[in-house]
Design an enzyme around this catalytic site. Structure first.
Site, PDB file in Angstrom:
ATOM      1  N   GLU A 115      86.630 -54.570  35.881  1.00 17.41           N
ATOM      2  CA  GLU A 115      85.878 -55.926  35.426  1.00 17.41           C
ATOM      3  C   GLU A 115      86.432 -57.200  36.586  1.00 17.41           C
ATOM      4  O   GLU A 115      87.078 -58.140  35.985  1.00 17.41           O
ATOM      5  CB  GLU A 115      86.488 -56.368  34.255  1.00 17.41           C
ATOM      6  N   GLU A 118      84.229 -48.520  28.646  1.00 15.96           N
ATOM      7  CA  GLU A 118      84.730 -49.283  27.472  1.00 15.96           C
ATOM      8  C   GLU A 118      83.807 -49.596  26.625  1.00 15.96           C
ATOM      9  O   GLU A 118      82.699 -50.067  26.954  1.00 15.96           O
ATOM     10  CB  GLU A 118      85.472 -50.522  27.966  1.00 15.96           C
TER      11      GLU A 118
HETATM   12  C1  BGP Z   1      88.084 -55.719  28.469  1.00 19.74           C
HETATM   13  C2  BGP Z   1      89.220 -55.453  29.254  1.00 19.74           C
HETATM   14  C3  BGP Z   1      90.522 -54.910  28.647  1.00 19.74           C
HETATM   15  C4  BGP Z   1      90.396 -55.101  27.120  1.00 19.74           C
HETATM   16  C5  BGP Z   1      89.367 -55.263  26.212  1.00 19.74           C
HETATM   17  C6  BGP Z   1      89.292 -55.711  25.030  1.00 19.74           C
HETATM   18  O1  BGP Z   1      87.578 -56.817  28.906  1.00 19.74           O
HETATM   19  O2  BGP Z   1      89.128 -54.717  30.347  1.00 19.74           O
HETATM   20  O3  BGP Z   1      91.571 -54.991  29.108  1.00 19.74           O
HETATM   21  O4  BGP Z   1      91.474 -55.943  26.805  1.00 19.74           O
HETATM   22  O5  BGP Z   1      88.319 -56.158  27.088  1.00 19.74           O
HETATM   23  O6  BGP Z   1      89.255 -57.267  24.881  1.00 19.74           O
HETATM   24  P1  BGP Z   1      90.348 -58.187  24.350  1.00 19.74           P
HETATM   25  O7  BGP Z   1      91.627 -57.390  24.777  1.00 19.74           O
HETATM   26  O8  BGP Z   1      90.554 -59.436  25.145  1.00 19.74           O
HETATM   27  O9  BGP Z   1      90.451 -58.448  23.008  1.00 19.74           O
END
Ligand code: BGP
Length: 472
Positions: A169, A368
């Site tokens: 990202e 993801e």
């Molecule tokens: C994505 C990232 C992760 C993870 C996930 C969940 O954008 O790559 O690192 O954190 O989001 O989001 P959050 O942790 O902000 O709830």
């Protein structure tokens, strides 16, 4: 409703992902201070319950147990990130750290021995703090330091890694650090952000060039967070607003990192507002053109809904993408209220079709997708297992649309969930839990959730039974 068996292609990658800063903990190998540790030191109150990344899920001490848990939850592949700060504890430069090399070699060897392919990502928001002080991604020297780090990783771990990724990202730190104030160093300045974005793209291309030198069997690509963009209506103003939002958030990285070129409409717009990066040479553009992704990871969480602006902007305020649109809250949308993200399963299909139709159907996978839920203890049974049926449904409903995309010719090779064991979520710390395995923060005890059992079956059967009235 009919029950339908949804079967996935042979050797489909089932697994999950996390990152060094979010899971490893500091440990004793030696590690440079990262931007997260620096920010936490300066402003601990910006982190949920004042929890920083010192310990997180303590993977550095528990990785033997964790590899067994990967196996027990059906992983045949898993994405880690390699910590630049751990590999180069002298502020991200200098001599490589033999203890870090030993740790990652041991972890990767053990994963391979247990049938878990290693997907290694080189950057997941975790810049060594000192390098950030030298300009971070706005600096060519930092790009050079990153490429040296990447090159070292190819040399040290090339025999153990299945696929490589230059960035997770890359848009995230640009938004967070330069536009929206959720990443260190909390600057609001689009033009500096554009420079940092350009050098990130250059770093990606240079890392790919370095990877090619080693003649490894692995592929190398990038993980992007992509949301299909939907206009509120077909009114031309709404459609135009959606198109501009899509240029800023989707095409900005996708085009240069996959096609090797920048979207003309975006560069024209930035030129008009004098927001193009100041330092950008023909030689840089050539490197970007010649070194594009060989594989693409798609992080999908929520759709982007956009409408034409209803209010005028303040031209004296800082230039921002939302000068051109407003976010649209669709009435009746389905929400994950804990995270504030809309759940729209069909978006995963739309995204895959976009990659198929507009990006040469490049080899890709869902890198993801997941559901963060607060206070999951509520759902624990008497044995301490979290009965997270909502997560199982979330996964199934997304997989059904992924299955449809694959059946319509999308070159999708796998599905990775966010995440494996509950891990630290940046400024949200441990507020929302995403794991297939729950974590007791006080004791570090890991317990497989109901979704972890489901995932094992899913992977063993390479598919699942789905109750549906719309899939054919
Ligand atoms: C994505 C990232 C992760 C993870 C996930 C969940 O954008 O790559 O690192 O954190 O989001 O989001 P959050 O942790 O902000 O709830």
């Amino acid at each position: 409703m009919t029950l339908q068996q949804l079967q996935f292609p042979e050797n489909f990658w089932w697994g999950s992902a996390w990152s060094a800063e979010q899971a490893e903990g500091r440990g004793e190998t030696g590690k440079a201070e990262t931007v997260w540790e620096r920010w936490y030191k300066e402003q601990p109150t910006r982190f949920y319950q004042r929890i920083g990344s010192e310990v997180t899920t303590d993977h550095i001490h528990r990785y033997h147990e964790d590899v067994q848990l990967m196996k027990q939850t059906g992983h045949n592949s898993f994405r880690v990130s390699i910590s630049w700060a751990r590999m180069f504890p002298n502020d991200g430069v200098g001599e490589v750290n033999p203890k870090a090399v030993a740790f990652y070699r041991d972890l990767f060897t053990e994963m391979n021995q247990n049938g878990v392919k290693v997907f290694a990502n080189l950057y997941h928001f975790d810049m060594p703090a000192k390098l950030q002080g030298q300009g971070g991604w706005e600096s060519r020297d930092v790009v050079a330091a990153y490429v040296h780090f990447a090159d070292t990783c190819f040399k040290e771990f090339g025999d153990l890694v299945y696929h490589w990724f230059t960035f997770n990202e890359p848009l995230g730190p640009i938004l967070g650090s330069y536009l929206e104030d959720f990443h260190y160093p909390n600057v609001i300045d689009f033009k500096r952000g554009a420079q940092a974005a350009f050098f990130t793209i250059l770093a990606h291309a240079q890392a790919i060039a370095a990877h090619k030198k080693y003649g490894l069997e692995s592929k190398i690509g990038v993980i992007l967070n992509l949301s299909p963009t939907f206009p509120r209506s077909q009114n031309p103003a709404d459609v135009k607003a959606a198109e501009i939002a899509d240029l800023f958030y989707t095409r900005s990285f996708l085009d240069p990192m996959v096609k090797g070129t920048f979207p003309e409409k975006l560069t024209d717009l930035l030129r008009t507002y004098d927001q193009l990066p100041a330092d950008m040479t023909e030689a840089d553009l050539q490197i970007i053109k010649e070194n594009t992704s060989q594989i693409l990871g798609l992080n999908y969480y929520e759709p982007r809904r956009v409408k034409a602006r209803l209010t005028a902007i303040n031209p004296e305020g800082p230039f921002l993408p939302d000068w051109f649109f407003e976010h649209h809250v669709m009435p009746g949308r389905k929400m994950n209220e804990y995270r504030g993200w809309e759940i729209y399963e069909k978006g995963i299909y739309d995204l895959c079709m976009d990659i198929k139709n507009n990006y040469g159907n490049i080899e890709a996978f869902i890198s993801e997708n997941g559901m963060g839920v607060a206070d999951e203890e509520r759902f624990m049974d008497e044995n301490g297992q979290v009965i997270d049926t909502y997560r199982i449904d979330f996964i199934k409903d997304h997989l059904a649309y992924l299955w449809k995309a694959i059946n319509e010719g999308c070159n999708i090779k796998g599905y990775h969930l966010w995440t494996f064991i509950d891990c630290w979520s940046w400024i949200n710390a441990y507020k929302n839990r995403y794991g297939l395995v729950s974590l007791d923060l006080a004791t570090q005890k890991r317990t497989i959730k109901k979704s972890g059992e489901f995932y094992k079956n899913l992977s063993d059967n390479n598919g699942f039974e789905y109750e549906t009235d719309w899939l054919v």
